[in-house]
Design an enzyme around this catalytic site. Structure first.
Site, PDB file in Angstrom:
ATOM      1  N   TYR A  69       1.952 -11.968   8.745  1.00  0.00           N
ATOM      2  CA  TYR A  69       0.900 -12.561   9.577  1.00  0.00           C
ATOM      3  C   TYR A  69       1.280 -13.984   9.915  1.00  0.00           C
ATOM      4  CZ  TYR A  69      -2.890 -15.427  10.935  1.00  0.00           C
ATOM      5  OH  TYR A  69      -3.625 -16.346  11.609  1.00  0.00           O
ATOM      6  N   HIS A 120      -4.437 -13.963   4.937  1.00  0.00           N
ATOM      7  CA  HIS A 120      -4.923 -12.986   5.929  1.00  0.00           C
ATOM      8  C   HIS A 120      -5.286 -11.656   5.292  1.00  0.00           C
ATOM      9  CE1 HIS A 120      -5.494 -11.564  10.083  1.00  0.00           C
ATOM     10  NE2 HIS A 120      -5.566 -12.849  10.328  1.00  0.00           N
TER      11      HIS A 120
HETATM   12  C1  GCO Z   1      -6.858 -17.846  11.895  1.00  0.00           C
HETATM   13  C2  GCO Z   1      -7.078 -16.376  12.074  1.00  0.00           C
HETATM   14  C3  GCO Z   1      -6.593 -15.798  13.360  1.00  0.00           C
HETATM   15  C4  GCO Z   1      -7.025 -14.354  13.461  1.00  0.00           C
HETATM   16  C5  GCO Z   1      -7.282 -13.967  14.898  1.00  0.00           C
HETATM   17  C6  GCO Z   1      -7.852 -12.546  14.990  1.00  0.00           C
HETATM   18  O1  GCO Z   1      -6.882 -18.285  10.739  1.00  0.00           O
HETATM   19  O2  GCO Z   1      -6.768 -18.524  12.922  1.00  0.00           O
HETATM   20  O3  GCO Z   1      -6.597 -15.683  10.950  1.00  0.00           O
HETATM   21  O4  GCO Z   1      -5.223 -15.926  13.508  1.00  0.00           O
HETATM   22  O5  GCO Z   1      -6.062 -13.516  12.902  1.00  0.00           O
HETATM   23  O6  GCO Z   1      -8.178 -14.899  15.429  1.00  0.00           O
HETATM   24  O7  GCO Z   1      -8.041 -12.186  16.336  1.00  0.00           O
HETATM   25 MG    MG Z   2      -7.346 -16.860   9.282  1.00  0.00          MG
END
Ligand code: GCO
Ligand code: MG
Length: 435
Positions: free
Chosen positions: A163, A241
């Protein structure tokens, strides 16, 4: 004096820079007086549009724009079943637009309606990512040179999907197939799984293969490197995440304590909120959680038991400014700070709404900022300026932002495979990984 009423509710769907945005525009009985609000749920935007057009619009037409609280409360239960992301986003678009209107009528920015400023600007954090510790470090250095002091760091786990490293130049197919050389790091998929995966049969919509232990080891190596290279003055943040088994998350939160993170985000999925108690009893690593929360039932226990340090709520997912200001006030009483969700799929109107609470709240923590694309900046005049690591209000009445409707029409939603679903990430054995 004749009340000013809601004359029309428009839902604007637009995608200026490859992220689907949903904006609500409320026009009033006063010629030229209108407000804008963010209703962006980028994975289900047309469902939000239907909730606005088919249900909220007929429910609120003709109501007095001054009565934000009553409109919010009556709209919230107008569906009877409530607290879900689609209906909350619809409600947020209306709510934020009404706050924008109220500010324009009072000739005040919304933070002044809320009681005025606790600070002149909001410190922000930005995202640094890369495929190696050096690459992330170079990105961090470039942000430091631009005046940022809080930086979220994410790195590709060699051979696996990760992620937060959207710029990964590791092709999805490779991310999907950790090769033999990584076998020392963790499990690899079977040949039959990989064949089906690559042929897109059983495991369609590849989001890559994720294994918790290789990820945790590579993340820890990144923290070590960044502290070695930049010392402990820089504030670093990290977003797990929600992908690792909870008990590993407890271990991870303890392991990272020595790196003095500003916060560790989304250690667990919201379904595992109960595990935060274990973390609290074993480590002082600051905890951030909330972007996936929609309901008071999820939020209240986490604040009242001081299980988090930072509220990471995506404001439109809880229904807009009206509930967010109440959550902020509860947070202050328990000394829990705000850190509103603010990536690219918070619309510019949403960023402006975040900023109103950031400027007013005593218990502000940090504001996530996404550097907007050129088209997005042009489409949304008044996008909050980011300078010297801070987000600055422009002092204009209401939310201080607008949308160029004609330009928005030129960037309709693009077609997407799988309906624009969130990544389907799997373990090496093929089982789903919950984001
Ligand atoms: C963050 C979030 C985003 C989300 C995304 C989902 O901390 O900014 O985890 O990256 O994954 O907004 O659509
Ligand atoms: Mg996040």
């Amino acid at each position: 004096m004749k009340p000013i009423t809601i004359k029309n509710v428009k839902t604007i769907l637009t995608e200026p820079d490859n992220i689907r945005l949903v904006i609500v525009k409320i026009e009033t009985s006063e010629p030229g007086l209108y407000g804008v609000g963010c209703a962006t749920f980028t994975q289900r935007p047309t469902a939000v549009a239907a909730a606005i057009e088919d249900y909220l619009k007929p429910f609120i037409l003709g109501k007095n724009v001054a009565d934000i609280e009553d409109i919010w409360q009556s709209s919230y239960v107008s569906s009877y079943w409530r607290n879900g992301p689609v209906l909350n986003n619809a409600l947020s678009g209306v709510d934020q637009a009404l706050w924008d209107i109220k500010g324009k009528m009072a000739n005040m920015p919304v933070y002044d309606l809320l009681g005025g400023r606790a600070r002149e600007a909001a410190p922000v954090y930005v995202h640094a990512s890369g495929n190696s510790v050096e690459e992330v470090g170079d990105r961090v250095e470039s942000f430091i040179e631009k005046g940022f002091h809080h930086i979220r760091i994410q790195m590709a786990t060699p051979g696996y999907a990760t992620y937060g490293n959207g710029k990964s130049n590791i092709p999805q197919s490779e991310q999907a197939a950790p090769d033999k050389k990584n076998v020392l790091d963790g499990p690899i998929p079977t040949e039959s799984f990989l064949r089906e995966y690559k042929e897109g049969k059983t495991y369609t919509h590849p989001g890559g293969i994720f294994e918790p232990k290789p990820y945790m080891r590579s993340a820890l190596s990144l923290f070590e490197y960044i502290r070695e290279r930049f010392g402990y003055g820089l504030e670093i943040l990290h977003d797990v995440h929600e992908r690792i088994p909870p008990i590993l998350g407890v271990w991870f939160a303890k392991e990272v304590e020595k790196y003095q993170l500003f916060f560790l985000e989304d250690l667990f999925s919201p379904e595992d909120n109960e595990y935060f108690k274990m973390v609290r009893n074993q480590t002082s690593t600051p905890i951030a959680m909330g972007e996936l929360w929609n309901s008071p039932h999820e939020i209240i226990p986490m604040i009242k038991d001081r299980l988090i340090d930072f509220i990471r709520i995506h404001m439109s997912q809880v229904g807009g400014i009206t509930p967010a200001k109440k959550i902020t006030a509860m947070g202050e009483l328990f000394n829990v700070r705000t850190a509103w969700h603010g990536p690219g799929d918070t619309s510019p109107v949403g960023h402006a709404a975040n900023l109103m609470l950031d400027i007013n709240a005593y218990n502000f923590g940090i504001q996530e900022a996404a550097i907007p694309g050129e088209r997005t900046k042009e489409m949304f005049p008044g996008f909050p300026e980011i300078k010297n690591g801070m987000m600055w209000p422009n002092g204009k009445p209401g939310l201080g932002i607008d949308i160029d409707e004609e330009m928005a029409k030129k960037f309709p939603f693009k077609e997407r495979e799988f309906g624009g679903a969130w990544d389907t990430v799997r373990r090496a054995d093929g089982s789903m990984v919950k984001p």
